[in-house]
Design an enzyme around this catalytic site. Sequence first.
Site, PDB file in Angstrom:
ATOM      1  N   ASP A 101       0.832  -1.202   0.000  1.00 10.41           N
ATOM      2  CA  ASP A 101       0.000   0.000   0.000  1.00 10.41           C
ATOM      3  C   ASP A 101       0.868   1.255   0.000  1.00 10.41           C
ATOM      4  OD1 ASP A 101      -2.191  -1.653   0.208  1.00 10.41           O
ATOM      5  OD2 ASP A 101      -2.352  -1.446   2.389  1.00 10.41           O
TER       6      ASP A 101
HETATM    7  N1  URA Z   1      -1.282  -5.897   4.027  1.00  6.38           N
HETATM    8  C1  URA Z   1      -1.771  -4.635   3.992  1.00  6.38           C
HETATM    9  O1  URA Z   1      -2.780  -4.342   4.600  1.00  6.38           O
HETATM   10  N2  URA Z   1      -1.100  -3.721   3.287  1.00  6.38           N
HETATM   11  C2  URA Z   1       0.045  -3.974   2.630  1.00  6.38           C
HETATM   12  O2  URA Z   1       0.612  -3.076   2.008  1.00  6.38           O
HETATM   13  C3  URA Z   1       0.541  -5.276   2.668  1.00  6.38           C
HETATM   14  C4  URA Z   1      -0.144  -6.221   3.360  1.00  6.38           C
END
Ligand code: URA
Length: 245
Positions: A101
Amino acid sequence: MRLDKLLSDLGMGTRSEVKRYIRKGFAAVDGVKISDPGFQADPDGQKIFYLGKEVCYQKYAYYMLYKPCGCVTARSDGIHKTVMDYIREERKGLSPAGRLDLDTEGLLLITNDGHLSHELLSPAKHVKKVYEARLDGPVTDLDVKAFREGVEIGDDTPAKPAELSVSEEDASFVRVTVTEGRYHQVKRMFAAVGKQVLFLKRIQMGSLALDPALLPGEYRSLTQREIDELKKIESKRKMRYNTEI
Ligand code: URA
């Protein structure tokens, strides 16, 4: 492979620049000057020189990037900086293996080896991903149990069992190991037990661990040993297949 393509794939210049220099006599294969850009060269078996230097051709490139928070895991984006903006080498064909993310940091593999990426990301392979997370409150034994059993995160099926290891000094800091890569997986798993993720960092993917010497935004090539270890996922699968038939 065409000599001009080989050299431009290696980032030695655009195809037309490379062609121009080849025609001017700046390339040699096995000690013989080559002025035809279309000359078929074998990078594995022949010594190729260009602009006075030996060319080292590797079909695949593998980089470990410490993705900083605030950049998107994409090849291009109209608004944010992307993970590819950190890579200074020739980027043609390279892409991130999987996504983190915008506000997640940590280990990201960037490669042009589509087959390995596919193997690492395939849900059937259950490749382990380890994250460090800070939560907005202490993680309890009940949370650990719920993660181990597989929490409901609003999809058709619950999340696969995950391991939570809670810091002894600070119960709101954990290591979580998951074997899936669903959208916002870790955040949704914690939301399911009433907690918000304040910080998330991936530190491992399969056998590959984030190099502690890297700072956010820095990257390095994988060592041969790291590449070989990652590729064992494939050979394990092949072995299984061989024994099944
Ligand atoms: N889980 C999440 O919530 N975000 C990420 O970026 C990776 C795994």
